[in-house]
Design a protein around this motif. Structure first.
Motif, short mmCIF file in Angstrom:
data_model
loop_
_atom_site.label_atom_id
_atom_site.label_comp_id
_atom_site.label_asym_id
_atom_site.label_seq_id
_atom_site.Cartn_x
_atom_site.Cartn_y
_atom_site.Cartn_z
N TRP A 53 -1.45 16.03 -8.95
CA TRP A 53 -0.17 15.48 -9.39
C TRP A 53 0.98 16.00 -8.54
CZ3 TRP A 53 0.23 11.48 -12.42
CH2 TRP A 53 -0.81 11.19 -13.29
N THR A 54 0.85 17.18 -7.98
CA THR A 54 1.93 17.74 -7.17
C THR A 54 1.68 17.63 -5.68
OG1 THR A 54 0.92 19.91 -7.27
CG2 THR A 54 2.54 19.40 -8.97
N ALA A 55 0.55 17.06 -5.26
CA ALA A 55 0.22 16.96 -3.84
C ALA A 55 1.07 15.86 -3.20
CB ALA A 55 -1.26 16.67 -3.66
N ARG A 56 1.78 16.22 -2.15
CA ARG A 56 2.61 15.22 -1.45
C ARG A 56 1.75 14.20 -0.72
NH1 ARG A 56 8.12 16.34 -0.74
NH2 ARG A 56 8.70 18.37 -1.56
N SER A 57 0.56 14.60 -0.28
CA SER A 57 -0.30 13.68 0.44
C SER A 57 -0.74 12.51 -0.45
CB SER A 57 -1.53 14.41 0.97
OG SER A 57 -2.28 14.95 -0.10
N ARG A 58 -0.65 12.70 -1.74
CA ARG A 58 -1.03 11.63 -2.67
C ARG A 58 -0.07 10.45 -2.56
NH1 ARG A 58 0.56 11.68 -8.32
NH2 ARG A 58 -0.58 10.06 -9.34
N PHE A 59 1.17 10.73 -2.19
CA PHE A 59 2.17 9.67 -2.11
C PHE A 59 2.26 9.04 -0.72
CE2 PHE A 59 3.60 12.60 -5.45
CZ PHE A 59 3.52 11.72 -6.52
N ALA A 60 1.61 9.64 0.27
CA ALA A 60 1.66 9.09 1.63
C ALA A 60 0.70 7.91 1.72
CB ALA A 60 1.28 10.16 2.64
N ARG A 61 1.15 6.86 2.30
CA ARG A 61 0.30 5.68 2.44
C ARG A 61 -0.33 5.67 3.82
NH1 ARG A 61 2.25 0.59 -0.67
NH2 ARG A 61 0.28 0.06 0.23
N PRO A 62 -1.58 5.23 3.92
CA PRO A 62 -2.22 5.15 5.24
C PRO A 62 -1.61 4.02 6.06
CG PRO A 62 -3.66 4.24 3.56
CD PRO A 62 -2.47 4.82 2.85
N ARG A 63 -1.76 4.12 7.37
CA ARG A 63 -1.25 3.06 8.24
C ARG A 63 -2.08 1.80 8.04
NH1 ARG A 63 0.93 5.24 13.79
NH2 ARG A 63 1.91 7.12 13.03
N PRO A 64 -1.45 0.64 8.11
CA PRO A 64 -2.22 -0.60 7.95
C PRO A 64 -3.14 -0.82 9.15
CG PRO A 64 0.08 -1.08 8.45
CD PRO A 64 -0.03 0.40 8.26
N SER A 65 -4.24 -1.47 8.88
CA SER A 65 -5.19 -1.77 9.95
C SER A 65 -4.58 -2.78 10.92
CB SER A 65 -6.48 -2.35 9.38
OG SER A 65 -7.05 -1.44 8.47
N VAL A 66 -4.93 -2.64 12.18
CA VAL A 66 -4.44 -3.54 13.21
C VAL A 66 -5.56 -4.51 13.55
CG1 VAL A 66 -3.51 -3.68 15.54
CG2 VAL A 66 -2.92 -1.74 14.09
N GLY A 67 -5.20 -5.77 13.69
CA GLY A 67 -6.20 -6.76 14.10
C GLY A 67 -6.34 -7.84 13.05
N PRO A 68 -7.33 -8.72 13.28
CA PRO A 68 -7.55 -9.82 12.34
C PRO A 68 -7.94 -9.28 10.96
CG PRO A 68 -8.84 -10.14 14.33
CD PRO A 68 -8.23 -8.79 14.42
N GLY A 69 -7.31 -9.80 9.92
CA GLY A 69 -7.60 -9.38 8.55
C GLY A 69 -6.96 -8.05 8.18
N GLY A 70 -6.09 -7.53 9.04
CA GLY A 70 -5.45 -6.26 8.76
C GLY A 70 -4.56 -6.32 7.53
N TRP A 71 -3.90 -7.40 7.33
CA TRP A 71 -3.03 -7.53 6.17
C TRP A 71 -3.85 -7.47 4.89
CZ3 TRP A 71 -3.87 -11.58 2.87
CH2 TRP A 71 -4.68 -12.62 3.35
N ARG A 72 -5.08 -8.03 4.91
CA ARG A 72 -5.94 -8.01 3.73
C ARG A 72 -6.46 -6.59 3.49
NH1 ARG A 72 -10.07 -12.20 4.40
NH2 ARG A 72 -8.32 -13.53 3.86
N ALA A 73 -6.84 -5.89 4.57
CA ALA A 73 -7.37 -4.53 4.44
C ALA A 73 -6.31 -3.55 3.98
CB ALA A 73 -7.95 -4.07 5.79
N SER A 74 -5.04 -3.85 4.21
CA SER A 74 -3.99 -2.92 3.82
C SER A 74 -3.83 -2.87 2.30
CB SER A 74 -2.66 -3.33 4.45
OG SER A 74 -2.22 -4.56 3.92
N ALA A 75 -4.29 -3.89 1.58
CA ALA A 75 -4.16 -3.91 0.13
C ALA A 75 -5.40 -3.36 -0.56
CB ALA A 75 -3.90 -5.33 -0.35
N LEU A 76 -6.48 -3.18 0.17
CA LEU A 76 -7.72 -2.70 -0.46
C LEU A 76 -7.65 -1.20 -0.70
CD1 LEU A 76 -10.35 -4.67 1.70
CD2 LEU A 76 -9.53 -5.20 -0.61
N PRO A 77 -8.25 -0.74 -1.78
CA PRO A 77 -8.26 0.70 -2.02
C PRO A 77 -9.15 1.43 -1.02
CG PRO A 77 -9.57 -0.41 -3.68
CD PRO A 77 -8.92 -1.47 -2.83
N ARG A 78 -8.81 2.66 -0.71
CA ARG A 78 -9.60 3.43 0.25
C ARG A 78 -10.33 4.52 -0.44
NH1 ARG A 78 -7.94 2.57 5.95
NH2 ARG A 78 -6.51 0.88 5.73
#
Length: 78
Positions: A53-78
């Protein structure tokens, strides 16, 4: 009803540290207390573990994928 505690145990204990001479400041008494506590050999309490709950890394978002279908992969959970 009888009590298991003797009257001597109910009485407040005498101070562990007593100043015989002089007029030490509260800061000097605090420093002396710290030194004596460190010399007692008891380990210091471990710091509390941080939760997710206090970890700052929890709020950091990963960089979106580059390339075809990157916009779709950016919404998928990791």
């Amino acid at each position: 009803m009888s009590s298991d505690v003797s009257p001597a145990e109910d009485a407040p204990s005498l101070p562990t540290i007593r100043v015989e001479r002089g007029n030490p400041t509260p800061q000097q008494l605090a420093a002396l207390t710290v030194v004596l506590a460190a010399a007692s050999g008891e380990p210091a309490p471990a710091p509390a573990r941080r939760t997710l709950w206090t970890a700052r890394s929890r709020f950091a978002r990963p960089r979106p994928s580059v390339g075809p279908g990157g916009w779709r992969a950016s919404a998928l959970p990791r």
